[in-house]
Design an enzyme around this catalytic site. Structure first.
Site, PDB file in Angstrom:
ATOM      1  N   ASP A 188      -2.764  -0.875  -3.245  1.00  0.00           N
ATOM      2  CA  ASP A 188      -3.690  -0.934  -2.113  1.00  0.00           C
ATOM      3  C   ASP A 188      -4.890  -1.721  -2.621  1.00  0.00           C
ATOM      4  O   ASP A 188      -5.627  -1.241  -3.486  1.00  0.00           O
ATOM      5  CB  ASP A 188      -4.098   0.474  -1.693  1.00  0.00           C
ATOM      6  CG  ASP A 188      -5.090   0.497  -0.534  1.00  0.00           C
ATOM      7  OD1 ASP A 188      -5.632  -0.574  -0.188  1.00  0.00           O
ATOM      8  OD2 ASP A 188      -5.330   1.592   0.005  1.00  0.00           O
ATOM      9  N   SER A 248      -7.477 -19.522   5.157  1.00  0.00           N
ATOM     10  CA  SER A 248      -7.138 -19.931   6.512  1.00  0.00           C
ATOM     11  C   SER A 248      -7.950 -21.160   6.858  1.00  0.00           C
ATOM     12  O   SER A 248      -9.070 -21.341   6.350  1.00  0.00           O
ATOM     13  CB  SER A 248      -7.466 -18.802   7.494  1.00  0.00           C
ATOM     14  OG  SER A 248      -7.397 -19.269   8.837  1.00  0.00           O
ATOM     15  N   ARG A 267       0.834  -1.209   0.000  1.00  0.00           N
ATOM     16  CA  ARG A 267       0.000   0.000   0.000  1.00  0.00           C
ATOM     17  C   ARG A 267       0.863   1.250   0.000  1.00  0.00           C
ATOM     18  O   ARG A 267       0.544   2.244  -0.639  1.00  0.00           O
ATOM     19  CB  ARG A 267      -0.926   0.012   1.217  1.00  0.00           C
ATOM     20  CG  ARG A 267      -2.052  -0.987   1.168  1.00  0.00           C
ATOM     21  CD  ARG A 267      -2.920  -0.892   2.400  1.00  0.00           C
ATOM     22  NE  ARG A 267      -2.185  -1.234   3.615  1.00  0.00           N
ATOM     23  CZ  ARG A 267      -2.681  -1.179   4.834  1.00  0.00           C
ATOM     24  NH1 ARG A 267      -3.918  -0.747   5.024  1.00  0.00           N
ATOM     25  NH2 ARG A 267      -1.967  -1.528   5.877  1.00  0.00           N
ATOM     26  N   ASP A 268       1.968   1.189   0.759  1.00  0.00           N
ATOM     27  CA  ASP A 268       2.906   2.303   0.864  1.00  0.00           C
ATOM     28  C   ASP A 268       4.144   1.925   0.059  1.00  0.00           C
ATOM     29  O   ASP A 268       4.890   1.016   0.441  1.00  0.00           O
ATOM     30  CB  ASP A 268       3.255   2.529   2.336  1.00  0.00           C
ATOM     31  CG  ASP A 268       4.161   3.723   2.568  1.00  0.00           C
ATOM     32  OD1 ASP A 268       5.064   3.946   1.748  1.00  0.00           O
ATOM     33  OD2 ASP A 268       3.972   4.426   3.576  1.00  0.00           O
ATOM     34  N   ALA A 291       6.985   3.355  -0.401  1.00  0.00           N
ATOM     35  CA  ALA A 291       8.253   3.521   0.310  1.00  0.00           C
ATOM     36  C   ALA A 291       8.550   2.309   1.192  1.00  0.00           C
ATOM     37  O   ALA A 291       9.683   1.825   1.249  1.00  0.00           O
ATOM     38  CB  ALA A 291       8.234   4.796   1.139  1.00  0.00           C
ATOM     39  N   ASN A 329      -2.423 -12.239  -1.219  1.00  0.00           N
ATOM     40  CA  ASN A 329      -1.952 -12.444   0.142  1.00  0.00           C
ATOM     41  C   ASN A 329      -2.503 -11.424   1.130  1.00  0.00           C
ATOM     42  O   ASN A 329      -2.708 -11.745   2.300  1.00  0.00           O
ATOM     43  CB  ASN A 329      -0.417 -12.386   0.152  1.00  0.00           C
ATOM     44  CG  ASN A 329       0.162 -12.372   1.544  1.00  0.00           C
ATOM     45  OD1 ASN A 329       0.261 -13.389   2.218  1.00  0.00           O
ATOM     46  ND2 ASN A 329       0.557 -11.184   2.000  1.00  0.00           N
ATOM     47  N   LYS A 357     -13.169 -15.648   4.939  1.00  0.00           N
ATOM     48  CA  LYS A 357     -12.349 -16.702   4.337  1.00  0.00           C
ATOM     49  C   LYS A 357     -13.228 -17.827   3.779  1.00  0.00           C
ATOM     50  O   LYS A 357     -12.845 -18.470   2.792  1.00  0.00           O
ATOM     51  CB  LYS A 357     -11.359 -17.247   5.368  1.00  0.00           C
ATOM     52  CG  LYS A 357     -10.305 -16.237   5.806  1.00  0.00           C
ATOM     53  CD  LYS A 357      -9.511 -15.671   4.649  1.00  0.00           C
ATOM     54  CE  LYS A 357      -8.396 -14.739   5.120  1.00  0.00           C
ATOM     55  NZ  LYS A 357      -7.608 -14.184   3.995  1.00  0.00           N
ATOM     56  N   TYR A 386     -13.692 -12.407  10.279  1.00  0.00           N
ATOM     57  CA  TYR A 386     -12.538 -12.979   9.580  1.00  0.00           C
ATOM     58  C   TYR A 386     -12.863 -14.357   9.021  1.00  0.00           C
ATOM     59  O   TYR A 386     -12.620 -14.642   7.838  1.00  0.00           O
ATOM     60  CB  TYR A 386     -11.350 -13.067  10.528  1.00  0.00           C
ATOM     61  CG  TYR A 386     -10.112 -13.639   9.881  1.00  0.00           C
ATOM     62  CD1 TYR A 386      -9.276 -12.840   9.101  1.00  0.00           C
ATOM     63  CD2 TYR A 386      -9.764 -14.985  10.062  1.00  0.00           C
ATOM     64  CE1 TYR A 386      -8.142 -13.369   8.512  1.00  0.00           C
ATOM     65  CE2 TYR A 386      -8.631 -15.510   9.473  1.00  0.00           C
ATOM     66  CZ  TYR A 386      -7.820 -14.699   8.702  1.00  0.00           C
ATOM     67  OH  TYR A 386      -6.698 -15.227   8.116  1.00  0.00           O
TER      68      TYR A 386
END
Length: 247
Positions: free
Chosen positions: A62, A147, A37-38, A40, A89, A174, A170
């Site tokens: 992102d 998962s 997402r970032d 850097a 992922n 999945k 969550y």
């Protein structure tokens, strides 16, 4: 698979399982686009891999930003013309509690929607955006990071390893992702693309915490195996290492 260098995109690649999956794929001779997402942070994570002589390149993605989906598809088309491996992922858990906690009655609708947006809807949208490039591959591979907590069979079976673990938002995200794997694999059954769900195990990551028994090296092996399956490999399955898990 062909001996020609493959091109892979790993989302959430700047840390944890995504970073180690990127490392292992690159060690197999794959050119890896390490998605973050970032940018850097992605470049900082890619730097030591590059120093090892691995073909890794940080890219901004992102998964919750549809504009990034369009941009990364255009970038891959321009730079490579094909995508061979997509490892979905990136994922979140916002309703986590102590092992054995059931969050069904406590997790907010907002957090449930947020979880599904990242863990399910973003995966579908990004995969759709990249399918034209995957179709150009001699042997496209899509790996959805699921998962064991997405196994309805184990959740409903008293005494199973996850019976007391009911992290509602969550877990159900999945379950939906696993269903997508089955449906997408069937939709692509007459192509060279294989689609599978991977359970990495309970791994020492930000999400898994230090209480987890597995390290990221072992936790990434299932994804790497599924990403590099030979022509006679499985599709539409749910695996940990080489073992099939119940849906």
């Amino acid at each position: 698979m062909s001996t020609t260098k493959k091109i892979a995109l790993v989302t959430g690649g700047n840390k944890g399982l995504g970073l180690e999956t990127s490392r292992q794929l690159a060690a197999e001779g794959v050119t890896v686009l390490l998605g973050a997402r970032d940018l850097a942070k992605g470049e900082a994570s890619a730097a030591p891999l590059k120093a090892e002589g691995l073909h890794v390149r940080a890219v901004k993605i992102d998964v919750d930003d549809r504009a990034d989906h369009t941009a990364i598809a255009a970038f891959i088309e321009k730079e490579f013309g094909v995508l061979d491996i997509l490892v979905n992922n990136a994922g979140i858990m916002v309703d986590g509690g102590a092992l054995g906690t059931n969050t069904t009655l406590t997790v907010s609708e907002e957090n449930t929607r947020k979880t599904f947006d990242t863990n399910f809807f973003a995966v579908v949208a990004l995969t759709d955006a990249l399918l034209p490039l995957l179709r150009k591959s001699e042997a496209g591979r899509i790996v959805n990071l699921s998962s064991i907590l997405g196994s309805l069979t184990l959740h409903a079976t008293k005494g199973s390893p996850i019976y007391e673990a009911k992290t509602f938002a969550y877990d159900t995200s999945k379950v939906a992702l696993n269903s997508y794997t089955i449906h997408l694999a069937h939709a692509l059954k007459d192509t060279k693309i294989k689609v599978n769900s991977a359970h990495p195990g309970w791994v020492k990551t930000d999400m898994g915490t230090d209480a987890a028994p597995m390290n990221v090296v072992d936790g990434s092996k299932t994804s790497v195996w599924l990403a590099t399956l030979p022509e006679d490999g499985p599709t539409g399955g749910f695996f940990h290492m080489h073992d099939t898990l119940p849906w």
